[in-house]
Enzyme design. Sequence first.
Site, short mmCIF file in Angstrom:
data_model
loop_
_atom_site.label_atom_id
_atom_site.label_comp_id
_atom_site.label_asym_id
_atom_site.label_seq_id
_atom_site.Cartn_x
_atom_site.Cartn_y
_atom_site.Cartn_z
N LEU A 12 1.44 -1.43 0.32
CA LEU A 12 -0.38 0.03 0.22
C LEU A 12 1.37 1.03 -0.17
O LEU A 12 0.71 2.04 -0.52
CB LEU A 12 -1.47 -0.24 1.63
CG LEU A 12 -2.37 -0.84 0.89
CD1 LEU A 12 -2.73 -1.57 2.58
CD2 LEU A 12 -2.77 -0.16 0.31
N TYR A 151 -0.95 -6.64 16.65
CA TYR A 151 -1.75 -6.22 15.20
C TYR A 151 -2.90 -4.89 16.14
O TYR A 151 -2.80 -3.79 15.75
CB TYR A 151 -2.04 -6.70 14.35
CG TYR A 151 -2.49 -6.01 12.83
CD1 TYR A 151 -1.26 -5.71 12.67
CD2 TYR A 151 -3.84 -5.89 12.58
CE1 TYR A 151 -1.26 -4.56 11.25
CE2 TYR A 151 -4.22 -5.45 12.14
CZ TYR A 151 -2.70 -4.22 10.43
OH TYR A 151 -2.86 -3.82 9.50
N LYS A 155 -2.72 -1.21 16.78
CA LYS A 155 -3.57 -0.08 15.74
C LYS A 155 -4.76 0.41 16.39
O LYS A 155 -4.96 2.08 16.38
CB LYS A 155 -3.86 -1.24 14.34
CG LYS A 155 -3.25 -1.48 13.44
CD LYS A 155 -2.47 -0.28 13.44
CE LYS A 155 -1.68 -1.14 11.72
NZ LYS A 155 -0.60 0.19 10.41
P1 NAP Z 1 3.42 -4.82 2.86
O1 NAP Z 1 3.06 -4.76 2.38
O2 NAP Z 1 3.84 -5.98 4.68
O3 NAP Z 1 4.37 -3.62 3.38
C1 NAP Z 1 4.55 -3.56 4.59
C2 NAP Z 1 6.01 -1.88 4.12
O4 NAP Z 1 6.11 -1.80 5.76
C3 NAP Z 1 6.84 -2.60 3.10
O5 NAP Z 1 7.60 -1.50 2.93
C4 NAP Z 1 8.07 -3.34 5.13
O6 NAP Z 1 9.04 -2.57 4.45
C5 NAP Z 1 7.69 -1.42 5.75
N1 NAP Z 1 8.02 -1.39 6.58
C6 NAP Z 1 8.11 -2.27 7.59
N2 NAP Z 1 8.74 -2.10 9.32
C7 NAP Z 1 9.84 -1.10 8.39
C8 NAP Z 1 10.25 0.34 9.73
N3 NAP Z 1 10.76 -0.50 10.70
N4 NAP Z 1 10.89 0.80 9.24
C9 NAP Z 1 11.03 1.78 7.60
N5 NAP Z 1 9.31 0.67 7.02
C10 NAP Z 1 9.01 -0.37 7.40
O7 NAP Z 1 2.13 -4.57 4.45
P2 NAP Z 1 0.90 -3.47 3.12
O8 NAP Z 1 -0.31 -4.19 3.90
O9 NAP Z 1 1.22 -2.65 2.46
O10 NAP Z 1 0.11 -2.75 4.83
C11 NAP Z 1 0.06 -0.94 4.59
C12 NAP Z 1 -0.38 -0.70 5.29
O11 NAP Z 1 -1.82 -0.81 5.65
C13 NAP Z 1 0.35 -0.78 6.89
O12 NAP Z 1 -0.47 -0.06 8.19
C14 NAP Z 1 -1.17 -1.87 7.60
O13 NAP Z 1 -1.16 -2.29 8.95
C15 NAP Z 1 -2.15 -1.26 6.53
N6 NAP Z 1 -3.62 -2.44 6.22
C16 NAP Z 1 -3.33 -2.88 5.68
C17 NAP Z 1 -4.23 -3.77 5.31
C18 NAP Z 1 -4.25 -5.20 4.20
O14 NAP Z 1 -5.05 -5.79 3.42
N7 NAP Z 1 -2.85 -5.43 3.42
C19 NAP Z 1 -5.37 -3.83 5.96
C20 NAP Z 1 -5.72 -3.09 7.72
C21 NAP Z 1 -4.79 -2.18 7.15
P3 NAP Z 1 10.39 -3.63 4.29
O15 NAP Z 1 9.76 -3.90 2.73
O16 NAP Z 1 11.29 -3.42 4.69
O17 NAP Z 1 9.79 -4.95 5.39
#
Ligand code: NAP
Length: 227
Positions: A12, A151, A155
């Site tokens: 995202l 989580y 959140k």
């Molecule tokens: P994702 O694919 O797991 O990507 C997570 C991102 O966060 C990656 O770029 C990761 O970097 C980065 N990250 C993790 N730890 C970090 C740190 N210490 N410093 C800087 N960057 C860091 O997750 P996503 O699904 O895109 O989620 C993005 C957001 O949406 C999150 O806040 C998540 O909780 C929220 N969300 C997602 C969903 C869903 O269904 N996907 C639903 C509700 C909320 P690396 O590549 O280096 O690991």
Amino acid sequence: MIALVTGANRGLGRETARQLLAGGHTVLVAARQEDAARDTAAQLGEGAYPLRLDVTGTADIAAAAEQVRERFGHLDVLVNNAAIHYDTWQHAVGADLAVVREAAETNVFGPWQLVQALLPLLRAGSHQRIVNVSSGAGSLTEMTTGSTPAYSLTKAALNALTRMLAADLRDDGILVNAVCPGWVATDMGGPGGRPVSEGAAGIVWAATLPDGGPTGGFFRDRLPIAW
Ligand code: NAP
């Protein structure tokens, strides 16, 4: 307009950066690995600048803030997107608290410290918005089981932080909102969720709210949802 998106190298965060660029923003593509930030910014093209930023690192945050100050002198939009530990494998009763603490460092203290470090630059910006990417899993109303404790707890804390920052920054005209992107097919969300473009659209909406728009709210697809 200058925007900074954390965790912008995949999922995202990357799509949010892409949409903000398409909307004419300059975007700081922040990632904890330098090469990931560089490669992603290069792929996203004109207007994208790489920024190495591990949100758990105090020195990293200070260095990133200094880079933004030197290069741009201000910041208009901060998207706190980076997050970890969708811990579907555990329940609150038996949770490994080390996992919960680790999640809190990234999901709560990271965004908090980043806002503090960037506040002078945000105050120098215009139409400033802070978006905390949250989740329905952090909704107290929806919290009817003890699943995904690290989580969900972090959140919920991020939502509380959103309320407090919104109140503190209201007089500065800085709008602060929490956004749930819905279930999205990313590495974290897994297969079956909706496309990143749909999830990121609600984040971009909150990042580009008009002056006088909502602050201190919790939204999904532009609509308020229960805390
Ligand atoms: P994702 O694919 O797991 O990507 C997570 C991102 O966060 C990656 O770029 C990761 O970097 C980065 N990250 C993790 N730890 C970090 C740190 N210490 N410093 C800087 N960057 C860091 O997750 P996503 O699904 O895109 O989620 C993005 C957001 O949406 C999150 O806040 C998540 O909780 C929220 N969300 C997602 C969903 C869903 O269904 N996907 C639903 C509700 C909320 P690396 O590549 O280096 O690991």
